[in-house]
Scaffold this motif. Structure first.
Motif, short mmCIF file in Angstrom:
data_model
loop_
_atom_site.label_atom_id
_atom_site.label_comp_id
_atom_site.label_asym_id
_atom_site.label_seq_id
_atom_site.Cartn_x
_atom_site.Cartn_y
_atom_site.Cartn_z
N GLU A 46 0.84 -1.20 0.00
CA GLU A 46 0.00 0.00 0.00
C GLU A 46 0.88 1.26 0.00
O GLU A 46 0.57 2.23 -0.69
N THR B 124 -3.00 -0.87 -4.45
CA THR B 124 -4.20 -1.17 -3.66
C THR B 124 -4.24 -2.67 -3.36
O THR B 124 -4.07 -3.49 -4.26
N LEU C 295 -6.50 -5.80 -1.73
CA LEU C 295 -7.83 -6.26 -1.33
C LEU C 295 -7.76 -7.73 -0.94
O LEU C 295 -7.01 -8.50 -1.54
N ARG D 131 -8.84 -4.05 7.79
CA ARG D 131 -9.66 -2.86 7.53
C ARG D 131 -9.06 -1.98 6.45
O ARG D 131 -9.79 -1.34 5.67
N ASP D 132 -7.73 -1.93 6.37
CA ASP D 132 -7.06 -1.09 5.38
C ASP D 132 -6.88 -1.77 4.03
O ASP D 132 -6.33 -1.19 3.10
N TYR E 83 -11.87 -3.39 3.51
CA TYR E 83 -13.11 -3.19 4.27
C TYR E 83 -13.42 -1.72 4.56
O TYR E 83 -14.55 -1.26 4.33
N ASP E 84 -12.46 -0.94 5.01
CA ASP E 84 -12.72 0.48 5.26
C ASP E 84 -12.80 1.28 3.96
O ASP E 84 -13.34 2.39 3.94
N GLU E 85 -12.24 0.70 2.88
CA GLU E 85 -12.24 1.40 1.59
C GLU E 85 -13.38 0.95 0.69
O GLU E 85 -13.48 1.38 -0.46
N HIS F 283 -16.73 0.24 -1.37
CA HIS F 283 -17.81 1.03 -1.96
C HIS F 283 -19.14 0.63 -1.33
O HIS F 283 -20.03 1.46 -1.14
N TYR G 111 -15.49 -2.95 -4.24
CA TYR G 111 -14.48 -1.90 -4.25
C TYR G 111 -14.44 -1.31 -5.65
O TYR G 111 -14.51 -2.05 -6.65
N TYR H 251 -12.50 0.82 -8.59
CA TYR H 251 -11.25 1.34 -9.14
C TYR H 251 -11.58 1.91 -10.51
O TYR H 251 -11.82 1.15 -11.45
#
Length: 412
Positions: free
Chosen positions: A118, A123, A125, A146-147, A150-152, A154, A165, A167
């Motif tokens: 990262e 990115t 996932l 989470r990073d 999950y926190d990112e 959509h 997610y 992109y």
């Protein structure tokens, strides 16, 4: 004894060659050539999005027994992979079984390492596999990663660890295929099916391209698949999803049903350390190429004083060959084979396993079927669990495992 040793090293040499015998290669002058049956490598393809997909790292205690799986060097295998994908790739997807025993400590160790990718602008996932939940709860998994999705996200599914997610104009549909209590079969709940359909409908309305990922294959493969995978495949057909990528099997395969291509990614943490590279161009055509982590090169550069650093691939292959010994000897019992026939059977089975794990049965089919051990293995496997596996190897193989493109909804 001398003949046995010679045959053992012959297996090593043949196995090493198989890694390079198929797929697209580059001549010294940069000309693109092809070795497999369909000349598809020269298709013009300018990538706008490149994705690396790895699976089944099974991160655990590095001091565990090797068992043919190079676990004593699993950290180094991961480090080499991480360094390799930091350059020229946009997204890395891990298709589950990040840990071996579902322990929080195993996940936390991996998550620490993911941060380096990262930080390099890639990115990352991930989704869970059947080994990931146990000592780790679903809430723990979401917190630890989470990073990395999950926190990112959509959008999130309230009933599972599935999410989407975005992109650019590509939607990554990350499916939690469950299977936490059943290592043989995954499952997608009705609620998660509804979540997926809502997101797929949204993508269709907005003209988005969807790439789907999960741990378990959807299409039955040696009786291991998502129990209700046919329902998800029907949704993919309905909404025009062309590619689904999975892991779990530890072997590379490509299955096709209707307009959906399923790519099953091999286990990245075992020799020869394969992963998938998926590219999209401006027309959102899809191209797949197999890649191999240069673990030995990384070890030589970064662990120069390690006694095995210059021969890790060789050592891992020795372990794999040795692992076949007990299987074949058990199958041969009661068949009154002489020592040469038994050794031929071992050599054949070892080569077949490597071809299967790396998706090269099709391109090496003639060599395998002409091998002296082919008929012997066919004979000794009858009436065992290996009989169906053996038949499937040759009936269902294809060269899409070595390279494919999907322009205009059709695989080439």
């Amino acid at each position: 004894m001398e003949n046995t040793v010679k045959k053992f090293y012959r297996i090593i040499i043949l196995s090493m060659l198989l890694v390079f015998m198929s797929g697209c290669a580059k001549e010294p002058d940069g000309e693109s050539i092809t070795i497999h049956s369909k000349e598809r490598c020269n298709i013009p393809f300018e990538s706008r999005l490149k994705i690396a997909v790895a699976s089944d790292f099974h991160r655990g205690n590095n001091s565990a027994s090797q068992n043919g799986e190079s676990v004593n060097y699993r950290d180094e295998i991961y480090f080499a992979f991480a360094d390799e994908v930091k350059s020229g790739l946009n997204v890395v997807v891990l298709c589950g079984d990040n840990s071996n025993n579902g322990k929080i400590s195993e996940h936390e160790r991996l998550a620490e390492k993911l941060e380096s990718m990262e930080a390099a602008g890639v990115t990352v996932l991930t989704i869970p596999g059947n080994h990931d939940i146990g000592g780790t709860t679903t809430a723990d998994f979401e917190r630890i990663y989470r990073d990395f999705g999950y926190d990112e996200a959509h959008s999130r599914d309230e009933n599972s660890l599935s999410y989407t997610y975005m992109y650019d104009n590509v939607m990554f549909l990350m499916l939690d295929t469950d299977g936490y209590n059943d290592y043989s079969n995954g499952n997608i709940s009705d609620e998660t099916m509804q979540f997926a359909e809502t997101r797929l409908s949204e993508a269709k309305d907005k003209g988005l391209t969807v790439l789907a990922f999960g741990h378990f294959p959807l299409i039955t493969q040696n009786r291991i698949a998502v129990n209700n995978g046919d329902k998800m495949l029907a949704l993919f057909e309905k909404y025009g999803v062309q590619l689904y990528v999975a892991g779990h099997m530890h072997n590379r395969n490509v299955n096709i049903e209707g307009g959906v291509t399923e790519l099953v990614v091999e286990r990245t943490s075992v020799y020869p350390f394969g992963y998938a590279e998926i590219s999209l161009n401006e027309n959102n055509d899809i191209m797949y190429n197999p890649r191999y982590v240069n673990v030995q090169g990384w070890m030589t550069e970064n662990r120069p004083n390690d006694s095995i650093s210059k021969k890790l691939n060789h050592q891992a292959e020795l372990e794999r060959v040795e692992q076949t010994k007990n299987t074949v000897e058990a199958l041969c019992k009661g068949h009154n084979l002489n020592s040469k026939e038994t050794e031929d059977c071992k050599e054949f089975y070892s080569l077949l396993r490597l071809c299967y794990s790396e998706g090269k049965v099709f391109s090496n089919k003639e060599m395998l079927q002409n091998h002296e051990g082919y008929k012997i293995f066919e004979k000794v496997s009858k009436g065992t669990n290996y009989e169906r596996w053996f038949v499937n190897m040759f009936e269902n193989c294809n060269d899409y495992t070595e390279f494919f493109t999907i322009p205009d909804g059709k695989i080439y």
